[in-house]
Design a protein around this motif. Sequence first.
Motif, PDB file in Angstrom:
ATOM      1  N   ALA B  92      32.401  53.736  51.432  1.00 12.77           N
ATOM      2  CA  ALA B  92      33.168  54.655  50.601  1.00 12.77           C
ATOM      3  C   ALA B  92      34.201  55.361  51.458  1.00 12.77           C
ATOM      4  CB  ALA B  92      32.254  55.674  49.929  1.00 12.77           C
ATOM      5  N   SER B  93      35.259  55.803  50.817  1.00 10.55           N
ATOM      6  CA  SER B  93      36.280  56.557  51.541  1.00 10.55           C
ATOM      7  C   SER B  93      36.769  57.721  50.688  1.00 10.55           C
ATOM      8  CB  SER B  93      37.465  55.644  51.901  1.00 10.55           C
ATOM      9  OG  SER B  93      38.237  55.334  50.752  1.00 10.55           O
ATOM     10  N   SER B  94      37.365  58.699  51.349  1.00  9.58           N
ATOM     11  CA  SER B  94      37.979  59.819  50.642  1.00  9.58           C
ATOM     12  C   SER B  94      39.107  60.362  51.507  1.00  9.58           C
ATOM     13  CB  SER B  94      36.972  60.912  50.310  1.00  9.58           C
ATOM     14  OG  SER B  94      36.468  61.502  51.481  1.00  9.58           O
ATOM     15  N   LEU B  95      39.959  61.133  50.875  1.00 10.84           N
ATOM     16  CA  LEU B  95      41.115  61.681  51.578  1.00 10.84           C
ATOM     17  C   LEU B  95      40.660  62.508  52.784  1.00 10.84           C
ATOM     18  CD1 LEU B  95      44.119  61.504  51.129  1.00 10.84           C
ATOM     19  CD2 LEU B  95      44.028  63.605  49.800  1.00 10.84           C
ATOM     20  N   SER B  96      39.638  63.304  52.565  1.00 10.30           N
ATOM     21  CA  SER B  96      39.042  64.071  53.655  1.00 10.30           C
ATOM     22  C   SER B  96      37.560  64.204  53.362  1.00 10.30           C
ATOM     23  CB  SER B  96      39.704  65.449  53.769  1.00 10.30           C
ATOM     24  OG  SER B  96      39.456  66.186  52.589  1.00 10.30           O
ATOM     25  N   GLY B  97      36.853  64.929  54.222  1.00  9.23           N
ATOM     26  CA  GLY B  97      35.403  64.983  54.090  1.00  9.23           C
ATOM     27  C   GLY B  97      34.921  65.629  52.802  1.00  9.23           C
ATOM     28  N   GLY B  98      35.699  66.501  52.215  1.00  3.93           N
ATOM     29  CA  GLY B  98      35.207  67.228  51.062  1.00  3.93           C
ATOM     30  C   GLY B  98      35.536  66.626  49.720  1.00  3.93           C
ATOM     31  N   GLU B  99      36.369  65.620  49.730  1.00  6.88           N
ATOM     32  CA  GLU B  99      36.868  65.072  48.469  1.00  6.88           C
ATOM     33  C   GLU B  99      35.897  64.068  47.860  1.00  6.88           C
ATOM     34  OE1 GLU B  99      39.897  67.512  48.784  1.00  6.88           O
ATOM     35  OE2 GLU B  99      39.832  66.039  47.158  1.00  6.88           O
ATOM     36  N   LYS B 100      36.177  63.674  46.630  1.00  7.76           N
ATOM     37  CA  LYS B 100      35.328  62.687  45.970  1.00  7.76           C
ATOM     38  C   LYS B 100      35.439  61.354  46.691  1.00  7.76           C
ATOM     39  CE  LYS B 100      38.637  60.903  42.601  1.00  7.76           C
ATOM     40  NZ  LYS B 100      39.047  60.860  41.194  1.00  7.76           N
ATOM     41  N   LEU B 101      34.365  60.600  46.619  1.00 10.27           N
ATOM     42  CA  LEU B 101      34.302  59.309  47.292  1.00 10.27           C
ATOM     43  C   LEU B 101      34.773  58.197  46.377  1.00 10.27           C
ATOM     44  CD1 LEU B 101      30.779  59.666  48.934  1.00 10.27           C
ATOM     45  CD2 LEU B 101      32.973  59.700  50.142  1.00 10.27           C
ATOM     46  N   PHE B 102      35.510  57.256  46.964  1.00  6.44           N
ATOM     47  CA  PHE B 102      35.851  56.004  46.314  1.00  6.44           C
ATOM     48  C   PHE B 102      34.971  54.936  46.950  1.00  6.44           C
ATOM     49  CE2 PHE B 102      39.744  57.072  44.009  1.00  6.44           C
ATOM     50  CZ  PHE B 102      40.063  58.305  44.582  1.00  6.44           C
ATOM     51  N   PHE B 103      34.253  54.193  46.118  1.00  6.42           N
ATOM     52  CA  PHE B 103      33.274  53.254  46.637  1.00  6.42           C
ATOM     53  C   PHE B 103      33.776  51.811  46.597  1.00  6.42           C
ATOM     54  CE2 PHE B 103      29.247  55.412  47.365  1.00  6.42           C
ATOM     55  CZ  PHE B 103      29.465  56.652  46.771  1.00  6.42           C
ATOM     56  N   GLY B 104      33.310  51.037  47.547  1.00  4.69           N
ATOM     57  CA  GLY B 104      33.455  49.595  47.476  1.00  4.69           C
ATOM     58  C   GLY B 104      32.463  49.037  46.468  1.00  4.69           C
ATOM     59  N   SER B 105      32.520  47.732  46.254  1.00  4.31           N
ATOM     60  CA  SER B 105      31.702  47.112  45.209  1.00  4.31           C
ATOM     61  C   SER B 105      30.280  46.813  45.670  1.00  4.31           C
ATOM     62  CB  SER B 105      32.367  45.831  44.711  1.00  4.31           C
ATOM     63  OG  SER B 105      32.682  44.999  45.807  1.00  4.31           O
ATOM     64  N   GLY B 106      29.979  47.069  46.940  1.00  2.00           N
ATOM     65  CA  GLY B 106      28.614  46.919  47.424  1.00  2.00           C
ATOM     66  C   GLY B 106      28.348  45.579  48.083  1.00  2.00           C
ATOM     67  N   THR B 107      27.385  45.572  48.982  1.00  5.01           N
ATOM     68  CA  THR B 107      26.923  44.354  49.652  1.00  5.01           C
ATOM     69  C   THR B 107      25.410  44.307  49.550  1.00  5.01           C
ATOM     70  OG1 THR B 107      28.754  44.306  51.241  1.00  5.01           O
ATOM     71  CG2 THR B 107      26.741  43.143  51.869  1.00  5.01           C
ATOM     72  N   GLN B 108      24.914  43.288  48.883  1.00  6.18           N
ATOM     73  CA  GLN B 108      23.462  43.125  48.768  1.00  6.18           C
ATOM     74  C   GLN B 108      22.991  42.295  49.957  1.00  6.18           C
ATOM     75  OE1 GLN B 108      21.143  44.387  46.281  1.00  6.18           O
ATOM     76  NE2 GLN B 108      19.879  43.794  48.027  1.00  6.18           N
ATOM     77  N   LEU B 109      22.236  42.928  50.840  1.00  5.41           N
ATOM     78  CA  LEU B 109      21.768  42.276  52.056  1.00  5.41           C
ATOM     79  C   LEU B 109      20.275  41.992  51.963  1.00  5.41           C
ATOM     80  CD1 LEU B 109      22.051  41.391  55.044  1.00  5.41           C
ATOM     81  CD2 LEU B 109      21.581  43.769  55.682  1.00  5.41           C
ATOM     82  N   SER B 110      19.913  40.762  52.278  1.00  5.94           N
ATOM     83  CA  SER B 110      18.500  40.394  52.384  1.00  5.94           C
ATOM     84  C   SER B 110      18.236  39.872  53.781  1.00  5.94           C
ATOM     85  CB  SER B 110      18.142  39.306  51.372  1.00  5.94           C
ATOM     86  OG  SER B 110      18.263  39.790  50.056  1.00  5.94           O
ATOM     87  N   VAL B 111      17.259  40.482  54.459  1.00  7.61           N
ATOM     88  CA  VAL B 111      16.881  40.050  55.801  1.00  7.61           C
ATOM     89  C   VAL B 111      15.488  39.429  55.721  1.00  7.61           C
ATOM     90  CG1 VAL B 111      16.563  40.719  58.202  1.00  7.61           C
ATOM     91  CG2 VAL B 111      18.217  41.957  56.781  1.00  7.61           C
TER      92      VAL B 111
END
Lengths: 116, 112
Positions: B92-111
Amino acid sequence: AQKITQTQPGMFVQEKEAVTLDCTYDTSDPSYGLFWYKQPSSGEMIFLIYQGSYDQQNATEGRYSLNFQKARKSANLVISASQLGDSAMYFCAMRDQKYNFNKFYFGSGTKLNVKP
Amino acid sequence: EAQVTQNPRYLITVTGKKLTVTCSQNMNHEYMSWYRQDPGLGLRQIYYSMNVEVTDKGDVPEGYKVSRKEKRNFPLILESPSPNQTSLYFCASSLSGGEKLFFGSGTQLSVL
């Protein structure tokens, strides 16, 4: 201690009715922000609404409103006129002044099912 | 289109085989972070970065590494994955630490 508590693992609501999803938070900082995110079955995280600790009024975004009760440390999400597309997982989140707002804390989520 | 791009979307690997999950944002955001999502636990923050070359631990950093050599990229590295790292990962990213997060679509990892 849990920073964010969501006590409803799952909820059902009838289509077109309103529903409240509970969220309580724990912080001793005077400045903090509260967020709600929606996660549909497709998995993406969608931002819904934000409330700042100094905001005088409850936040609203369309059919979403945040019932902010500072003294009780609660930030419940209210969805009015539920739609089938509202069926999803809902997460409450917070960032506070400690660590300069860089840490985000999420609750365990509430799975909402809207019945036709 | 403004977005956070994660790759791969799905990943199956074996214990001990080093892997990297990439994350890139095109919004010129200063703040980026990684989360893992496990049933009943919600999302937990792994690492975050306030800017290039500035990173810090979240709540569950053990077994993970990150780097921020460029503003747009924030890869997550598992040097020796273990089965308890099987999870859904979000960048996820945001303009700065306090702002709302924009998320990626996710990575499903199986080990395995």
